[in-house]
Design a protein around this motif. Structure first.
Motif, PDB file in Angstrom:
ATOM      1  N   ARG A   1      17.662  -5.001  43.032  1.00  0.00           N
ATOM      2  CA  ARG A   1      18.586  -3.943  42.584  1.00  0.00           C
ATOM      3  C   ARG A   1      17.871  -3.073  41.563  1.00  0.00           C
ATOM      4  NH1 ARG A   1      24.372  -7.236  41.937  1.00  0.00           N
ATOM      5  NH2 ARG A   1      24.218  -8.181  44.006  1.00  0.00           N
TER       6      ARG A   1
ATOM      7  N   GLU B   1      18.375  -1.682  38.859  1.00  0.00           N
ATOM      8  CA  GLU B   1      19.333  -1.673  37.746  1.00  0.00           C
ATOM      9  C   GLU B   1      19.009  -0.547  36.760  1.00  0.00           C
ATOM     10  OE1 GLU B   1      21.922  -3.570  37.405  1.00  0.00           O
ATOM     11  OE2 GLU B   1      21.589  -5.402  38.564  1.00  0.00           O
TER      12      GLU B   1
ATOM     13  N   ARG C   1      19.242  -9.727  33.556  1.00  0.00           N
ATOM     14  CA  ARG C   1      19.400  -8.608  34.486  1.00  0.00           C
ATOM     15  C   ARG C   1      18.017  -8.074  34.815  1.00  0.00           C
ATOM     16  NH1 ARG C   1      23.639  -6.310  36.003  1.00  0.00           N
ATOM     17  NH2 ARG C   1      24.905  -6.989  34.246  1.00  0.00           N
ATOM     18  N   VAL C   2      17.538  -8.409  36.001  1.00  0.00           N
ATOM     19  CA  VAL C   2      16.217  -7.971  36.425  1.00  0.00           C
ATOM     20  C   VAL C   2      16.346  -7.219  37.742  1.00  0.00           C
ATOM     21  CG1 VAL C   2      14.688  -9.600  35.237  1.00  0.00           C
ATOM     22  CG2 VAL C   2      15.938 -10.371  37.221  1.00  0.00           C
TER      23      VAL C   2
ATOM     24  N   GLU D   1      28.429 -12.729  33.280  1.00  0.00           N
ATOM     25  CA  GLU D   1      28.650 -13.390  34.577  1.00  0.00           C
ATOM     26  C   GLU D   1      27.459 -14.222  35.043  1.00  0.00           C
ATOM     27  OE1 GLU D   1      29.994 -10.753  37.744  1.00  0.00           O
ATOM     28  OE2 GLU D   1      28.905 -11.989  39.199  1.00  0.00           O
ATOM     29  N   LEU D   2      27.780 -15.432  35.536  1.00  0.00           N
ATOM     30  CA  LEU D   2      26.772 -16.300  36.157  1.00  0.00           C
ATOM     31  C   LEU D   2      26.928 -16.321  37.664  1.00  0.00           C
ATOM     32  CD1 LEU D   2      26.817 -19.670  34.198  1.00  0.00           C
ATOM     33  CD2 LEU D   2      25.037 -17.960  34.250  1.00  0.00           C
TER      34      LEU D   2
ATOM     35  N   SER E   1      28.936 -16.805  45.102  1.00  0.00           N
ATOM     36  CA  SER E   1      27.627 -16.166  45.012  1.00  0.00           C
ATOM     37  C   SER E   1      27.065 -16.377  43.609  1.00  0.00           C
ATOM     38  CB  SER E   1      27.784 -14.668  45.289  1.00  0.00           C
ATOM     39  OG  SER E   1      26.591 -14.001  45.003  1.00  0.00           O
TER      40      SER E   1
ATOM     41  N   GLY F   1      23.639 -16.537  40.963  1.00  0.00           N
ATOM     42  CA  GLY F   1      22.267 -16.084  40.751  1.00  0.00           C
ATOM     43  C   GLY F   1      21.393 -17.266  40.384  1.00  0.00           C
TER      44      GLY F   1
ATOM     45  N   ARG G   1      19.478 -16.330  37.141  1.00  0.00           N
ATOM     46  CA  ARG G   1      20.363 -16.512  35.974  1.00  0.00           C
ATOM     47  C   ARG G   1      20.614 -17.989  35.704  1.00  0.00           C
ATOM     48  NH1 ARG G   1      24.897 -11.639  36.234  1.00  0.00           N
ATOM     49  NH2 ARG G   1      23.303 -10.009  36.145  1.00  0.00           N
TER      50      ARG G   1
END
Ligand code: ATP
Length: 474
Positions: free
Chosen positions: A216, A218, A227-228, A303-304, A345, A347, A350
């Protein structure tokens, strides 16, 4: 005790978990390469998940679909049209930010409640109201939110920015076909649904799982691996009949299951987890019910995992765009229908980060001379610890001890990831192994040569005891 994210970043680098990507060229912003222990943790989480959901169950099968897919897939899924975030630029310092995050962070930082917001603008619900560009602009203007980088108040209007990475497939530059790096792994599952039904004995309810990379672009990546732009996802699409009672039960079951897995598999502290159902107006257009699993990170609650009831949206879209019949025929009732699905779903990138944050600890203890010392210890589920045993000859110049240690290492490493540590200073070895989560250190000394026993040291309690070398078990 909570440790800062900077602590975790430094530890990850010092102890070979994650390293800045393209480092010799000055880094590619926010890219992280996993290093040996990071790779092990990732592999262990993956393997545990596989064992739990695939090996031990009969109703979930495993898939590894392609990252590059026919571009029509992204038209059908809608990613080409809706997978975007609102972007806003500071005209002064040229910082590029997400308008919704700018507002969210402002609300959190100033601890604003609904009443305080309503004094300036009419809002029904803090979590969901700032959806449109007009609302975002109004909020930013009313509260005079300044640029967090240069403190000026000089914004462009928010505009939509698609998060998919686009590339070209074909051998002639500029004449190839536009194609996307997948932003999630789910569509790889939906497009295989028919073939799986036709070629396996899967019967509703059943699930299809996969773990692999997603990409993504981002707008505001950061917070280490949180957030990568390139990350691993672990997704399951679980297909059920279109019956409210059935999908509600299934949804609750996945929520329960997810909580259990976060606590028992990754060893996340329960008090740091929160399950938050989306409000009606917060739901994505394809979802009838979504629950976010959130974790209290050092810089906020984020969020995880998302658990979403996606209805039959995706399969119906692929029916429309591919002209293929993706209905399911129930072998008993003969009923034909498009199945609905629940999507947990999670990550993986994460999950690795969260496990590291949750496990990291600094602890005071008294050494053999009663001097106070501090050790970094990662109290982490033994099943996902990168190294299970460290084998240490007490005296590195003692050939007999070294040979016996090598023999034990050779035997244990058939089944477990082990480390042979003959650096000579036993206390330094223990410190190093505590920092990388190794549950057990095995020390070979003079007595080992006499009677075949070794010392086992437990990471958490630091207690030591002797056992026969051939009785060592994990
Ligand atoms: P967020 O609100 O944090 O952007 P999302 O709601 O867009 O996440 P989903 O599309 O539901 O996320 O993706 C499922 C999971 O994939 C997330 O719960 C998260 O764990 C992981 N994930 C999503 N985006 C990223 C990212 N940029 N870097 C790392 N992990 C990510």
């Amino acid at each position: 005790m909570t440790f800062s994210l900077d602590n975790i970043v430094a530890w990850a680098k010092r102890r070979w978990f994650a390293y800045p990507g393209s480092d010799i060229y000055g880094w590619l912003a926010n890219a992280r390469d996993l290093w040996p222990y990071g790779v092990e943790v990732k592999k262990n989480i993956e393997n545990n998940r596989w064992k739990f959901f695939v090996q031990k169950r009969n109703d979930i099968i495993w898939l590894d679909s392609q990252i590059l897919m026919n571009p029509k897939v992204r038209e059908a899924s809608g990613h080409v049209w809706w997978f975007s975030d609102p972007l806003i630029d500071c005209k002064k310092c040229k910082s590029r930010l997400r308008a919704d995050q700018l507002i969210e962070e402002y609300i959190e930082k100033n601890n604003l409640n609904l009443e305080q917001i309503n004094e300036r603008i009419k809002v029904d619900n803090i979590a969901v109201w700032a959806r449109s560009f007009e609302q975002q602009t109004e909020f930013i203007n009313q509260f005079k939110i300044k640029c967090p980088k240069c403190w000026s108040f000089d914004w462009t209007e928010p505009k939509q920015f698609n998060l998919m990475f686009k590339t070209e497939q074909g051998t002639i530059e500029w004449q190839g076909t536009d194609i996307y790096l997948r932003p999630e792994t789910a569509q790889g599952i939906f497009v295989n649904f028919k073939n799986i039904l036709d070629t396996t004995r899967s019967r509703i309810p059943f699930g299809i799982a996969q773990i692999w990379k997603a990409f993504r672009n981002e707008i505001t990546p950061g917070n280490f691996m949180f957030r990568v732009r390139e990350f691993y996802q672990m997704e399951i699409e679980y297909f059920v009949e279109n019956d409210e009672k059935i999908w509600l039960e299934c949804f609750e079951e996945w929520k329960k299951q997810s909580k259990e897995r976060w606590i028992n598999e990754i060893w996340i502290k329960e008090q740091k987890l929160r399950f938050r159902d989306h409000d009606k107006d917060e739901l994505s257009f394809y979802s009838k019910w979504t629950c976010d699993v959130e974790y209290k990170f050092p810089r906020g609650r984020w969020e995880l995992q998302g658990i979403a009831y996606r209805t039959d949206y995706d399969l119906n879209q692929h029916i429309k765009f591919s002209w293929k019949d993706l209905q399911y025929s129930d072998p008993q009732s003969g009923k034909r229908y498009v199945p609905h699905c629940i999507e947990p779903s999670r990550g993986l990138t994460r999950a690795i980060l969260t496990a590291m944050i949750d496990a990291y600890d600094e602890e005071k203890y008294s050494d053999a001379n009663w001097n106070e010392q501090t050790r970094v210890v990662a109290r982490f589920n033994k099943n996902i610890a990168p190294i299970k045993f460290a084998v240490i000859p007490l005296v590195k110049k003692d050939e007999e001890q070294v040979n016996m240690a090598k023999e034990i290492f050779d035997k244990l490493s058939q089944d477990y990831m082990c480390e042979f540590d003959d650096s000579g200073n036993i206390w330094k070895c223990y410190r190093r192994q505590d920092e990388i989560w190794t549950p057990y250190c095995i020390t070979i000394d003079n007595q080992s040569i006499q009677d075949g026993t070794v010392t086992i040291r437990d990471r958490d309690s630091m207690k030591q005891w002797r056992i026969k070398a051939d009785e060592i078990r994990f």
